[in-house]
Design an enzyme around this catalytic site. Structure first.
Site, PDB file in Angstrom:
ATOM      1  N   LYS A  50       0.615  -1.833   0.164  1.00 45.81           N
ATOM      2  CA  LYS A  50      -0.078  -0.374   0.201  1.00 45.81           C
ATOM      3  C   LYS A  50       0.714   1.172   0.088  1.00 45.81           C
ATOM      4  O   LYS A  50       2.052   1.362   0.587  1.00 45.81           O
ATOM      5  CB  LYS A  50      -1.067  -0.322   1.299  1.00 45.81           C
ATOM      6  CG  LYS A  50      -1.870  -1.150   1.118  1.00 45.81           C
ATOM      7  CD  LYS A  50      -2.875  -1.632   2.387  1.00 45.81           C
ATOM      8  CE  LYS A  50      -3.272  -2.200   2.497  1.00 45.81           C
ATOM      9  NZ  LYS A  50      -4.655  -2.081   3.475  1.00 45.81           N
ATOM     10  N   TYR A  99     -12.727  -0.813  -2.925  1.00 40.28           N
ATOM     11  CA  TYR A  99     -12.867  -1.211  -1.536  1.00 40.28           C
ATOM     12  C   TYR A  99     -14.368  -1.236  -1.306  1.00 40.28           C
ATOM     13  O   TYR A  99     -15.490  -1.218  -0.173  1.00 40.28           O
ATOM     14  CB  TYR A  99     -13.125  -0.306  -1.092  1.00 40.28           C
ATOM     15  CG  TYR A  99     -10.923  -1.374  -0.698  1.00 40.28           C
ATOM     16  CD1 TYR A  99     -11.084  -2.186   0.194  1.00 40.28           C
ATOM     17  CD2 TYR A  99     -10.001  -0.400  -1.137  1.00 40.28           C
ATOM     18  CE1 TYR A  99      -9.267  -2.802   0.946  1.00 40.28           C
ATOM     19  CE2 TYR A  99      -8.146  -0.836  -0.627  1.00 40.28           C
ATOM     20  CZ  TYR A  99      -8.119  -2.058   0.158  1.00 40.28           C
ATOM     21  OH  TYR A  99      -6.971  -2.502   0.468  1.00 40.28           O
ATOM     22  N   ASN A 131      -1.486   0.514   6.993  1.00 42.34           N
ATOM     23  CA  ASN A 131      -1.294  -1.038   7.212  1.00 42.34           C
ATOM     24  C   ASN A 131      -0.605  -1.633   6.319  1.00 42.34           C
ATOM     25  O   ASN A 131      -0.627  -2.988   6.363  1.00 42.34           O
ATOM     26  CB  ASN A 131      -2.150  -1.876   8.157  1.00 42.34           C
ATOM     27  CG  ASN A 131      -3.878  -2.234   6.309  1.00 42.34           C
ATOM     28  OD1 ASN A 131      -3.168  -1.887   6.187  1.00 42.34           O
ATOM     29  ND2 ASN A 131      -4.298  -2.864   7.349  1.00 42.34           N
ATOM     30  N   HIS A 160      -2.336  -5.197   1.698  1.00 38.10           N
ATOM     31  CA  HIS A 160      -3.561  -5.915   1.748  1.00 38.10           C
ATOM     32  C   HIS A 160      -3.195  -7.783   1.395  1.00 38.10           C
ATOM     33  O   HIS A 160      -2.292  -8.302   0.515  1.00 38.10           O
ATOM     34  CB  HIS A 160      -4.495  -5.840   0.820  1.00 38.10           C
ATOM     35  CG  HIS A 160      -5.566  -6.198  -0.033  1.00 38.10           C
ATOM     36  ND1 HIS A 160      -6.796  -6.287   0.932  1.00 38.10           N
ATOM     37  CD2 HIS A 160      -5.655  -7.103  -0.440  1.00 38.10           C
ATOM     38  CE1 HIS A 160      -7.656  -6.777   0.281  1.00 38.10           C
ATOM     39  NE2 HIS A 160      -7.422  -7.186  -0.296  1.00 38.10           N
ATOM     40  N   GLU A 165     -10.499 -10.197  -7.227  1.00 40.72           N
ATOM     41  CA  GLU A 165      -8.754  -9.043  -6.762  1.00 40.72           C
ATOM     42  C   GLU A 165      -7.568  -9.187  -7.516  1.00 40.72           C
ATOM     43  O   GLU A 165      -7.561  -8.056  -8.783  1.00 40.72           O
ATOM     44  CB  GLU A 165      -8.102  -9.423  -5.506  1.00 40.72           C
ATOM     45  CG  GLU A 165      -9.809  -8.557  -4.266  1.00 40.72           C
ATOM     46  CD  GLU A 165      -9.418  -8.744  -3.198  1.00 40.72           C
ATOM     47  OE1 GLU A 165      -9.741  -8.602  -2.265  1.00 40.72           O
ATOM     48  OE2 GLU A 165      -8.453  -9.793  -2.520  1.00 40.72           O
TER      49      GLU A 165
HETATM   50  P1  CMP Z   1      -7.419  -4.197   4.072  1.00 36.90           P
HETATM   51  O1  CMP Z   1      -7.022  -5.350   4.393  1.00 36.90           O
HETATM   52  O2  CMP Z   1      -7.107  -3.943   2.663  1.00 36.90           O
HETATM   53  O3  CMP Z   1      -8.955  -4.507   3.863  1.00 36.90           O
HETATM   54  C1  CMP Z   1      -9.507  -3.087   4.524  1.00 36.90           C
HETATM   55  C2  CMP Z   1      -8.868  -2.197   4.365  1.00 36.90           C
HETATM   56  O4  CMP Z   1      -9.411  -0.718   4.978  1.00 36.90           O
HETATM   57  C3  CMP Z   1      -7.872  -2.468   5.906  1.00 36.90           C
HETATM   58  O5  CMP Z   1      -7.158  -3.225   5.168  1.00 36.90           O
HETATM   59  C4  CMP Z   1      -7.133  -0.871   5.992  1.00 36.90           C
HETATM   60  O6  CMP Z   1      -6.092  -0.572   5.464  1.00 36.90           O
HETATM   61  C5  CMP Z   1      -8.427  -0.217   6.709  1.00 36.90           C
HETATM   62  N1  CMP Z   1      -9.537  -0.053   7.637  1.00 36.90           N
HETATM   63  C6  CMP Z   1      -9.515  -1.493   8.087  1.00 36.90           C
HETATM   64  N2  CMP Z   1     -10.085  -1.429   8.994  1.00 36.90           N
HETATM   65  C7  CMP Z   1     -10.119  -0.400   9.919  1.00 36.90           C
HETATM   66  C8  CMP Z   1     -10.450   0.944  10.595  1.00 36.90           C
HETATM   67  N3  CMP Z   1     -11.011   0.862  12.284  1.00 36.90           N
HETATM   68  N4  CMP Z   1     -10.047   1.828  10.364  1.00 36.90           N
HETATM   69  C9  CMP Z   1      -9.976   2.984   9.342  1.00 36.90           C
HETATM   70  N5  CMP Z   1      -9.548   2.282   8.724  1.00 36.90           N
HETATM   71  C10 CMP Z   1      -9.976   0.631   8.596  1.00 36.90           C
END
Ligand code: CMP
Length: 139
Positions: free
Chosen positions: A11, A51, A114, A117, A128
């Site tokens: 990311k 998303y 984070n 993904h 995906e």
């Molecule tokens: P990902 O696993 O790519 O799937 C959905 C994404 O939404 C996740 O990683 C984070 O980047 C984001 N995300 C999930 N939960 C939260 C949260 N509580 N607050 C902000 N971002 C979130």
């Protein structure tokens, strides 16, 4: 039977902080083979579509802004039990809850930023992967 393909993105936060090579090394050192890979950048519309399942969540708009804010690496990976093993390798969505040695523990900043993904099912891995790779690039 568990499938042998999963889909990942490195990311914008991890790209910006220079972790691309370290993350790719960790993925391949763990036994995943790269079947397709590209450096790209999502438009806001593409991030909304990718998303879309989260569109009712309070964090959706921030997520779309963030995911379209800079380059990403998108890749299809192959390994036995790929989806589950990759989710173990990356760790919990929230890096403060991720196990030691996982990619998110090592490289993620926060639950939103984070670093990586990983698909959550075989079905979503195919959806995906097909979102990013055309028939010509088929894995
Ligand atoms: P990902 O696993 O790519 O799937 C959905 C994404 O939404 C996740 O990683 C984070 O980047 C984001 N995300 C999930 N939960 C939260 C949260 N509580 N607050 C902000 N971002 C979130």
């Amino acid at each position: 039977m568990n499938g042998n393909l999963t889909f990942t993105m490195i990311k914008p936060d991890a790209m910006q902080r220079g972790f691309m090579s370290k993350i790719l090394d960790k993925i391949t050192d763990t036994g995943f083979k790269v079947k397709a890979m590209k450096l790209t950048k999502l438009s806001k519309e593409q991030a909304q579509q990718f998303y879309g399942v989260h569109k009712e969540r309070p964090f959706f708009n921030d997520l779309v802004e963030y995911m379209s804010s800079g380059p990403i690496v998108a890749a299809v990976l192959e390994k036995n039990n790929a989806v589950e093993d990759f989710r173990k390798l990356i760790g919990a969505t929230d890096p403060t809850k991720a196990d030691e040695g996982t990619i998110r523990k090592m490289y993620a900043e926060s639950i939103q930023y984070n670093a990586v993904h990983g698909s959550d099912s075989d079905e979503n891995a195919m959806i995906e992967g097909n979102f990013f790779f055309s028939a010509r690039e088929r894995f």
